[in-house]
Design a protein around this motif. Structure first.
Motif, short mmCIF file in Angstrom:
data_model
loop_
_atom_site.label_atom_id
_atom_site.label_comp_id
_atom_site.label_asym_id
_atom_site.label_seq_id
_atom_site.Cartn_x
_atom_site.Cartn_y
_atom_site.Cartn_z
N LEU A 1 -4.10 1.48 6.04
CA LEU A 1 -4.55 -0.05 6.29
C LEU A 1 -6.06 0.05 6.71
N ARG A 2 -6.48 0.86 7.63
CA ARG A 2 -7.69 1.09 7.94
C ARG A 2 -8.64 1.01 6.72
N ASP A 3 -8.35 1.96 5.83
CA ASP A 3 -9.29 2.13 4.61
C ASP A 3 -9.16 0.64 3.61
N TRP A 4 -7.94 0.05 3.64
CA TRP A 4 -7.70 -1.10 3.04
C TRP A 4 -8.51 -1.92 3.55
N ALA A 5 -8.44 -2.27 5.03
CA ALA A 5 -9.07 -3.50 5.60
C ALA A 5 -10.57 -3.27 5.58
N PHE A 6 -11.37 -2.08 5.60
CA PHE A 6 -12.62 -1.96 5.38
C PHE A 6 -13.19 -2.18 4.05
N GLY A 7 -12.17 -2.29 3.06
CA GLY A 7 -12.62 -2.70 1.54
C GLY A 7 -12.78 -4.14 1.55
N ARG A 8 -12.21 -4.93 2.43
CA ARG A 8 -12.18 -6.43 2.25
C ARG A 8 -13.60 -7.01 2.94
N ILE B 1 0.72 -1.08 0.10
CA ILE B 1 -0.08 -0.04 -0.10
C ILE B 1 1.02 1.14 0.05
N ARG B 2 0.63 2.18 -0.96
CA ARG B 2 1.55 3.33 -0.95
C ARG B 2 0.62 4.49 -0.60
N THR B 3 1.06 5.46 0.09
CA THR B 3 0.43 6.64 0.42
C THR B 3 1.44 7.67 0.14
N GLU B 4 0.97 9.12 0.56
CA GLU B 4 1.72 10.07 -0.25
C GLU B 4 3.27 10.14 0.22
N ARG B 5 3.76 9.52 1.32
CA ARG B 5 4.85 9.56 2.17
C ARG B 5 5.62 8.32 2.55
N LEU B 6 4.76 7.05 2.12
CA LEU B 6 5.25 5.75 2.93
C LEU B 6 4.75 4.69 1.83
N ILE B 7 5.47 3.66 2.18
CA ILE B 7 5.20 2.22 1.26
C ILE B 7 5.13 1.30 2.61
N LEU B 8 3.65 0.76 2.74
CA LEU B 8 3.59 -0.37 3.43
C LEU B 8 3.66 -1.73 2.71
N ARG B 9 4.26 -2.52 3.36
CA ARG B 9 4.78 -3.68 2.82
C ARG B 9 4.95 -4.89 3.70
N ALA B 10 4.96 -5.95 3.20
CA ALA B 10 5.11 -7.47 3.77
C ALA B 10 6.13 -7.35 4.73
N PRO B 11 6.20 -7.76 5.82
CA PRO B 11 7.52 -8.19 6.68
C PRO B 11 8.25 -9.36 6.05
N VAL B 12 9.83 -9.08 6.30
CA VAL B 12 10.73 -10.05 5.53
C VAL B 12 11.59 -10.30 6.93
N ALA B 13 12.31 -11.38 6.75
CA ALA B 13 13.13 -11.90 8.09
C ALA B 13 14.10 -10.73 8.23
N GLY B 14 14.87 -9.99 7.44
CA GLY B 14 15.71 -8.66 7.53
C GLY B 14 15.04 -7.80 8.64
N ASP B 15 13.72 -7.65 8.36
CA ASP B 15 13.02 -6.52 9.46
C ASP B 15 13.08 -6.91 10.94
N PHE B 16 13.42 -8.21 11.24
CA PHE B 16 13.31 -8.73 12.68
C PHE B 16 14.34 -8.06 13.71
N PRO B 17 15.58 -7.86 13.26
CA PRO B 17 16.49 -7.04 14.10
C PRO B 17 15.99 -5.72 14.85
N ASP B 18 15.52 -4.86 13.99
CA ASP B 18 14.87 -3.44 14.23
C ASP B 18 13.52 -3.79 15.21
N TYR B 19 12.61 -4.68 15.02
CA TYR B 19 11.56 -5.03 15.41
C TYR B 19 11.73 -5.53 16.84
N ALA B 20 13.02 -6.37 16.98
CA ALA B 20 13.16 -6.95 18.27
C ALA B 20 13.76 -5.91 18.95
#
Length: 175
Positions: free
Chosen positions: A119-126, A14-33
């Protein structure tokens, strides 16, 4: 007990004016942790050790296969990950929850509000997503402000996973 069918819903981008919302990948775990190990995770039941953080990360990813929704990482156009937004569900949540977290150094720039609205707007469209709530620790002023900016209202009578949480209800937009 009836069996559930695993869904084959791939996480959207999902793309917004300033952001890209994308699937998590294993490489995201260190910052998340690192976020979940910090004091900033206190409003989410933390801080968490590495094992606890891994369980939550896997939960966020698995929800896509189980429910057709889950977590997305919040990327800046530069490719830097600023946090996460997600729709949480399952036996730990009385209702589908719209949640967000922003990593240190990225707060106060409206990323949580922008990502959560998208994400809210995407969800309410599902199909199958009729309501969304946000469970917020009453001491988490920043998340309260995000929920209010999104137009959510307090629902004192709603069930909640933690009896001390506030429940903010997001209204489905009129068709």
């Amino acid at each position: 007990m009836p069996r559930s069918i695993l869904l084959s819903t791939a996480p959207p981008t999902i793309r917004t004016e300033r952001l890209i919302l994308r699937a998590p990948v294993a490489g995201d775990f260190p910052d998340y942790a690192a976020f979940l190990a910090s004091e900033r995770a206190q409003h989410m039941g933390g801080p968490y050790d590495r094992r606890g953080a891994w369980g939550l990360f896997c939960h966020d990813v698995a929800q896509w296969a189980l429910f057709g929704h889950g977590a997305l990482m919040i990327d800046l156009p530069s490719g830097i990950c600023a946090g996460q937004v997600g729709i949480n569900h399952g036996p730990l949540f009385p209702e589908k929850e719209l949640g967000w977290l922003i990593y240190a150094g990225h707060e106060g720039q409206g990323y949580a509000s922008e990502a959560a609205a998208a994400l809210r707007d995407w969800a309410f469209g599902r199909p199958g997503i009729e309501t969304l709530v946000s469970y917020v620790d009453p001491h988490n002023r920043r998340s309260i402000a995000v929920a209010e900016r999104l137009g959510a209202h307090l629902d004192a009578g709603a069930d909640r996973p933690d009896p001390g949480d506030l429940v903010y209800r997001h209204e489905r937009p009129a068709s």
